[in-house]
Motif scaffolding. Structure first.
Motif, PDB file in Angstrom:
ATOM      1  N   GLN A  86      -3.947 -12.933  17.993  1.00  0.00           N
ATOM      2  CA  GLN A  86      -4.040 -11.635  18.651  1.00  0.00           C
ATOM      3  C   GLN A  86      -3.174 -10.598  17.954  1.00  0.00           C
ATOM      4  O   GLN A  86      -2.317 -10.928  17.151  1.00  0.00           O
ATOM      5  N   THR A  87      -3.440  -9.332  18.302  1.00  0.00           N
ATOM      6  CA  THR A  87      -2.693  -8.195  17.778  1.00  0.00           C
ATOM      7  C   THR A  87      -2.004  -7.498  18.939  1.00  0.00           C
ATOM      8  O   THR A  87      -2.640  -7.203  19.951  1.00  0.00           O
ATOM      9  N   LEU A  88      -0.701  -7.272  18.798  1.00  0.00           N
ATOM     10  CA  LEU A  88       0.072  -6.583  19.820  1.00  0.00           C
ATOM     11  C   LEU A  88       0.236  -5.131  19.388  1.00  0.00           C
ATOM     12  O   LEU A  88       0.807  -4.856  18.331  1.00  0.00           O
ATOM     13  N   LYS A  89      -0.274  -4.210  20.203  1.00  0.00           N
ATOM     14  CA  LYS A  89      -0.230  -2.791  19.875  1.00  0.00           C
ATOM     15  C   LYS A  89       0.588  -2.049  20.920  1.00  0.00           C
ATOM     16  O   LYS A  89       0.506  -2.354  22.102  1.00  0.00           O
ATOM     17  N   GLY A  90       1.336  -1.055  20.459  1.00  0.00           N
ATOM     18  CA  GLY A  90       2.127  -0.234  21.367  1.00  0.00           C
ATOM     19  C   GLY A  90       3.160   0.587  20.630  1.00  0.00           C
ATOM     20  O   GLY A  90       3.507   1.681  21.046  1.00  0.00           O
ATOM     21  N   HIS A  91       3.670   0.047  19.533  1.00  0.00           N
ATOM     22  CA  HIS A  91       4.637   0.808  18.739  1.00  0.00           C
ATOM     23  C   HIS A  91       3.919   1.961  18.038  1.00  0.00           C
ATOM     24  O   HIS A  91       2.751   1.850  17.662  1.00  0.00           O
ATOM     25  N   ILE A  92       4.652   3.052  17.839  1.00  0.00           N
ATOM     26  CA  ILE A  92       4.089   4.174  17.088  1.00  0.00           C
ATOM     27  C   ILE A  92       4.844   4.365  15.777  1.00  0.00           C
ATOM     28  O   ILE A  92       4.734   5.409  15.135  1.00  0.00           O
ATOM     29  N   GLY A  93       5.601   3.366  15.388  1.00  0.00           N
ATOM     30  CA  GLY A  93       6.324   3.358  14.118  1.00  0.00           C
ATOM     31  C   GLY A  93       6.300   1.957  13.539  1.00  0.00           C
ATOM     32  O   GLY A  93       5.856   1.004  14.177  1.00  0.00           O
ATOM     33  N   TRP A  94       6.779   1.838  12.331  1.00  0.00           N
ATOM     34  CA  TRP A  94       6.808   0.548  11.646  1.00  0.00           C
ATOM     35  C   TRP A  94       7.575  -0.475  12.473  1.00  0.00           C
ATOM     36  O   TRP A  94       8.600  -0.165  13.069  1.00  0.00           O
ATOM     37  N   SER A 142       4.488  -5.125  11.019  1.00  0.00           N
ATOM     38  CA  SER A 142       4.062  -4.413   9.821  1.00  0.00           C
ATOM     39  C   SER A 142       4.305  -2.914   9.874  1.00  0.00           C
ATOM     40  O   SER A 142       4.665  -2.352  10.904  1.00  0.00           O
ATOM     41  N   GLY A 143       4.035  -2.281   8.732  1.00  0.00           N
ATOM     42  CA  GLY A 143       4.046  -0.841   8.600  1.00  0.00           C
ATOM     43  C   GLY A 143       2.826  -0.208   9.225  1.00  0.00           C
ATOM     44  O   GLY A 143       2.660   1.005   9.178  1.00  0.00           O
ATOM     45  N   HIS A 144       1.966  -1.017   9.806  1.00  0.00           N
ATOM     46  CA  HIS A 144       0.795  -0.497  10.507  1.00  0.00           C
ATOM     47  C   HIS A 144       1.068  -0.450  12.007  1.00  0.00           C
ATOM     48  O   HIS A 144       0.155  -0.322  12.809  1.00  0.00           O
ATOM     49  N   ASN A 145       2.353  -0.598  12.375  1.00  0.00           N
ATOM     50  CA  ASN A 145       2.825  -0.442  13.758  1.00  0.00           C
ATOM     51  C   ASN A 145       2.349  -1.536  14.707  1.00  0.00           C
ATOM     52  O   ASN A 145       2.307  -1.326  15.922  1.00  0.00           O
ATOM     53  N   GLY A 152      -0.941  -2.636   6.688  1.00  0.00           N
ATOM     54  CA  GLY A 152       0.291  -2.048   6.175  1.00  0.00           C
ATOM     55  C   GLY A 152       1.221  -3.144   5.709  1.00  0.00           C
ATOM     56  O   GLY A 152       0.971  -4.328   5.923  1.00  0.00           O
ATOM     57  N   ARG A 153       2.303  -2.752   5.082  1.00  0.00           N
ATOM     58  CA  ARG A 153       3.296  -3.698   4.557  1.00  0.00           C
ATOM     59  C   ARG A 153       3.856  -4.572   5.673  1.00  0.00           C
ATOM     60  O   ARG A 153       4.139  -4.091   6.758  1.00  0.00           O
ATOM     61  N   VAL A 154       4.007  -5.857   5.427  1.00  0.00           N
ATOM     62  CA  VAL A 154       4.613  -6.770   6.382  1.00  0.00           C
ATOM     63  C   VAL A 154       6.129  -6.723   6.188  1.00  0.00           C
ATOM     64  O   VAL A 154       6.628  -7.019   5.109  1.00  0.00           O
ATOM     65  N   TRP A 155       6.840  -6.339   7.265  1.00  0.00           N
ATOM     66  CA  TRP A 155       8.297  -6.192   7.197  1.00  0.00           C
ATOM     67  C   TRP A 155       9.041  -7.381   7.769  1.00  0.00           C
ATOM     68  O   TRP A 155      10.201  -7.608   7.437  1.00  0.00           O
TER      69      TRP A 155
END
Length: 186
Positions: free
Chosen positions: A59-67, A42-45, A24-27
């Motif tokens: 690494q990738t940090l995952k947990g957000h459910i929005g941008w 990013s826009g890929h949450n 997704g887009r990098v913000w």
């Protein structure tokens, strides 16, 4: 100094490297205080961490459910804060990627750590993130100035911008006027 900058720029490649990993887009992007790690949201949450010298994905940090709108490193580089349109701010261990804390109800588009690392300075106010004395947290939430989750003052709809410093706040209005407010710590 100006000519030195020009001579350095003349020797730079037009394009050093491309870091690929977001779908997704990098913000937002931020360097760690030592300059060794880059965090991108990013826009890929997700938040991606990269080795700044090699461009290698760490690494990738995952947990957000929005941008993810904004990321920042703590002054010591041990914590990463991220703000998302899922109305949360998340704090992550920068070394392990483990989520340490989720602050709910905060829709921020910019954030940075205070110099002492004890708070986050956001586009909506200062948020204490470590235990501290009660009554020091001013924040803007749904057109209200709040302190420690308690509504203190409703903001008029003509408020354009707000800046907070400790117990003081200034509001900018569409009319061009500014209102200064000071809150007691009682």
């Amino acid at each position: 100094m100006f000519s030195l900058t020009l001579s350095i720029r003349d020797k730079w490649d037009a394009h050093r490297q491309t870091l690929e990993g977001h779908s997704g887009r990098v913000w937002t992007v931020a360097f760690s205080p030592d300059g060794r790690v880059i965090a991108s949201g990013s826009g890929h949450n997700t938040i991606q961490l990269w080795d700044a010298a090699t461009g290698a994905h760490q690494q990738t940090l995952k947990g957000h459910i929005g941008w993810v709108w904004t990321v920042a490193f703590s002054p010591d580089g041990r914590v990463i804060a991220s703000g998302s349109d899922d109305n949360t701010i998340r704090l992550w261990d920068a070394a392990t990627g483990t989520q340490q804390q989720t602050l709910k109800g905060y829709n921020v588009t910019t954030l940075s750590f205070s110099a002492d690392g004890q708070g986050l300075e956001t586009n909506k106010g200062i948020i204490k993130i470590n235990p501290g004395p009660s009554g020091t947290n001013l924040f803007i939430h749904n057109n209200w100035i709040t302190r420690d989750g308690r509504k203190l003052l409703w903001l008029p709809p003509d408020s354009q911008c707000v800046s907070v410093y400790k117990h003081m706040m200034v509001l900018g209005h569409r009319s061009g006027q500014m209102t200064f407010l000071k809150f007691s710590s009682d």
